[in-house]
Design an enzyme around this catalytic site. Structure first.
Site, PDB file in Angstrom:
ATOM      1  N   PRO A   7       0.838  -1.208   0.000  1.00 50.75           N
ATOM      2  CA  PRO A   7       0.000   0.000   0.000  1.00 50.75           C
ATOM      3  C   PRO A   7       0.867   1.250   0.000  1.00 50.75           C
ATOM      4  CG  PRO A   7       0.029  -1.032   2.183  1.00 50.75           C
ATOM      5  CD  PRO A   7       0.753  -1.955   1.247  1.00 50.75           C
ATOM      6  N   MET A   8       0.477   2.251  -0.770  1.00 55.67           N
ATOM      7  CA  MET A   8       1.231   3.523  -0.782  1.00 55.67           C
ATOM      8  C   MET A   8       0.258   4.689  -0.893  1.00 55.67           C
ATOM      9  SD  MET A   8       4.687   2.713  -2.949  1.00 55.67           S
ATOM     10  CE  MET A   8       5.322   4.368  -2.832  1.00 55.67           C
ATOM     11  N   CYS A  98       2.573   3.065   9.683  1.00 53.29           N
ATOM     12  CA  CYS A  98       2.715   4.411   9.125  1.00 53.29           C
ATOM     13  C   CYS A  98       3.549   5.301  10.060  1.00 53.29           C
ATOM     14  CB  CYS A  98       1.338   5.035   8.898  1.00 53.29           C
ATOM     15  SG  CYS A  98       1.477   6.662   8.151  1.00 53.29           S
ATOM     16  N   ASN A 199       8.935  -7.411   3.358  1.00 51.49           N
ATOM     17  CA  ASN A 199       8.800  -6.116   2.675  1.00 51.49           C
ATOM     18  C   ASN A 199       9.955  -5.188   3.048  1.00 51.49           C
ATOM     19  OD1 ASN A 199       7.108  -3.135   3.379  1.00 51.49           O
ATOM     20  ND2 ASN A 199       7.390  -3.825   1.283  1.00 51.49           N
ATOM     21  N   GLY A 200      10.364  -4.405   2.045  1.00 50.84           N
ATOM     22  CA  GLY A 200      11.387  -3.380   2.265  1.00 50.84           C
ATOM     23  C   GLY A 200      12.576  -3.537   1.352  1.00 50.84           C
ATOM     24  N   GLY A 223       6.690  -2.140  -2.993  1.00 52.08           N
ATOM     25  CA  GLY A 223       6.070  -0.823  -3.020  1.00 52.08           C
ATOM     26  C   GLY A 223       6.733   0.079  -4.032  1.00 52.08           C
TER      27      GLY A 223
HETATM   28  C1  LIG Z   1       4.662   7.322  -0.330  1.00 53.86           C
HETATM   29  C2  LIG Z   1       4.437   6.107   0.535  1.00 53.86           C
HETATM   30  C3  LIG Z   1       3.169   5.847   1.015  1.00 53.86           C
HETATM   31  C4  LIG Z   1       2.934   4.720   1.840  1.00 53.86           C
HETATM   32  N1  LIG Z   1       1.660   4.461   2.285  1.00 53.86           N
HETATM   33  C5  LIG Z   1       1.425   3.343   3.031  1.00 53.86           C
HETATM   34  C6  LIG Z   1       0.094   2.988   3.430  1.00 53.86           C
HETATM   35  O1  LIG Z   1      -0.900   3.662   3.109  1.00 53.86           O
HETATM   36  N2  LIG Z   1      -0.057   1.881   4.194  1.00 53.86           N
HETATM   37  C7  LIG Z   1       1.003   1.092   4.567  1.00 53.86           C
HETATM   38  O2  LIG Z   1       0.819   0.086   5.257  1.00 53.86           O
HETATM   39  N3  LIG Z   1       2.258   1.391   4.176  1.00 53.86           N
HETATM   40  C8  LIG Z   1       2.485   2.466   3.415  1.00 53.86           C
HETATM   41  N4  LIG Z   1       3.763   2.730   2.970  1.00 53.86           N
HETATM   42  C9  LIG Z   1       4.845   1.771   3.238  1.00 53.86           C
HETATM   43  C10 LIG Z   1       4.966   0.747   2.083  1.00 53.86           C
HETATM   44  O3  LIG Z   1       3.814  -0.052   2.017  1.00 53.86           O
HETATM   45  C11 LIG Z   1       6.192  -0.159   2.273  1.00 53.86           C
HETATM   46  O4  LIG Z   1       6.060  -0.827   3.501  1.00 53.86           O
HETATM   47  C12 LIG Z   1       7.517   0.611   2.237  1.00 53.86           C
HETATM   48  O5  LIG Z   1       7.538   1.558   1.195  1.00 53.86           O
HETATM   49  C13 LIG Z   1       8.703  -0.353   2.073  1.00 53.86           C
HETATM   50  O6  LIG Z   1       8.562  -1.122   0.919  1.00 53.86           O
HETATM   51  P1  LIG Z   1       9.336  -0.759  -0.472  1.00 53.86           P
HETATM   52  O7  LIG Z   1      10.797  -0.660  -0.120  1.00 53.86           O
HETATM   53  O8  LIG Z   1       9.002  -1.908  -1.372  1.00 53.86           O
HETATM   54  O9  LIG Z   1       8.793   0.546  -0.937  1.00 53.86           O
HETATM   55  C14 LIG Z   1       4.016   3.848   2.179  1.00 53.86           C
HETATM   56  C15 LIG Z   1       5.297   4.126   1.679  1.00 53.86           C
HETATM   57  C16 LIG Z   1       5.516   5.237   0.864  1.00 53.86           C
HETATM   58  C17 LIG Z   1       6.913   5.477   0.326  1.00 53.86           C
END
Ligand SMILES: Cc1cc2nc3c(=O)[nH]c(=O)nc-3n(C[C@H](O)[C@H](O)[C@H](O)COP(=O)(O)O)c2cc1C
Length: 325
Positions: A7-8, A98, A199-200, A223
């Protein structure tokens, strides 16, 4: 193996979910968080965040979408989860990750990780409020101020009845700074019985392979990397099944962006026109050098004709042809 779209908020809306899931390689999508306070949210709030609720809670290409809720009050979360199900949700995800100040100051997101008993209480209340066939999952970070509470919070989510647990391998204080501490995910996986989603910082196939080695997980969530490489799921699946695969070309990416521009144009008129495209390009720059040039070209443009011309120049043809690419 299962692949999840992370989710983002403010980035991956239903338009993006539609485009990304149509490319393929993703098993499950998750909405941006829906913030729950003390009010009963009307149906239209859920369907605004997740129009897919009206279509069997799946994207047009058939990928199931979980609805994510964020809040610290168990009763309110339970009541709104039940309403979300009435609105069509078939799976609920709970946000305990968050890091935003505004969210944490109003008792939601990662701040709840400071009290694992609250995590358990919220998961349990939501679990109890929705039908048994609606899975309730949780998404956590490794902790709030530091990473010490990772096992307690993972166990709390499981004890509350979560069906699966996504773990963003950082604390709230770690923000988004590399590295992601995948080794903690491996440890969590050994201590709980529900599936753990890693994740990450899974930016490439190589990252995925290392993360799989370190964590032993069978489920992965992408993400920012999914925006930087919209076909990362297909790349991984091809690698795992020993099939040749040609990553998406820049022209396919431009066609994808153009489709996004076309479908969101009426949502972001005037001075916001093209903003979402520029936001996506900022992620694409990480894997497509052409994205940086395109960004420079359009960063000050607001007029539809000029944006369309810029799109056309990227491919040396007309926007209509871009769409067909
Ligand atoms: C702009 C942005 C918005 C995000 N919004 C959410 C969200 O609404 N809910 C959530 O659980 N995580 C949110 N995250 C975290 C991501 O889901 C994810 O855990 C994090 O970006 C790490 O994964 P990645 O390295 O694949 O991006 C957000 C991250 C970013 C950068």
């Amino acid at each position: 193996m299962k692949i999840y779209q992370a989710p983002m908020e403010g980035v991956i809306d239903h338009h993006v979910r539609e485009l990304l899931s149509a490319i393929g390689g993703i098993d499950v999508c998750v909405t941006e968080f829906v913030r729950v306070t003390h009010t009963k949210l009307p149906r239209k709030v859920f369907t605004r965040f997740c129009p897919e609720l009206e279509q069997g809670a799946a994207t047009p290409s058939g990928t199931p979408v979980k609805l994510q809720l964020l809040g610290g009050n168990p009763e309110s979360m339970a009541c709104n989860a039940a309403r979300a199900v009435e609105a069509g949700a078939r799976a609920i995800d709970l946000n305990f990750g968050c890091p935003a100040k505004s969210v944490n100051n109003s008792d939601g997101g990662a701040c709840l990780l400071q009290s694992p008993s609250r995590v358990e209480g919220i998961v349990a209340a939501v679990r109890k409020a929705v039908p048994v066939d609606v899975p309730v999952s949780a998404k956590i970070r490794l902790g709030y101020e530091d990473r010490r509470s990772y096992l307690d919070n993972a166990r709390a989510a499981e004890a509350g009845g979560a069906s699966e647990l996504a773990v963003h391998a950082r604390s709230k204080v770690d923000g988004y700074r590399p590295p992601a501490y995948w080794e903690y995910i491996g440890e969590i996986r050994q201590h709980i019985d529900i599936p753990v989603i890693a994740n990450g910082d899974l930016w490439t196939v190589q990252d995925f392979l290392r993360c799989r080695d370190v964590t032993g997980c069978n489920a992965f969530m992408f993400g920012r990397s999914l925006l930087a490489r919209p076909d990362i799921g297909l790349q991984i699946r091809a690698y795992c099944s020993n099939q040749p695969y040609e990553p998406m070309s820049w022209s396919k990416i431009v066609a994808l962006l153009y489709r996004y521009y076309e479908t969101t144009r009426s949502d972001y008129p005037g001075k916001y026109l093209g903003n979402r495209i520029k936001q996506w390009l900022a992620y694409l720059k990480l894997s497509y050098p052409q994205a940086a040039h395109f960004f420079e070209e359009i960063k000050r443009l607001r007029e539809p004709e000029l944006l369309e011309q810029a799109f056309a120049r990227q491919l040396g043809n007309s926007p209509r042809e871009i769409e067909a690419a």
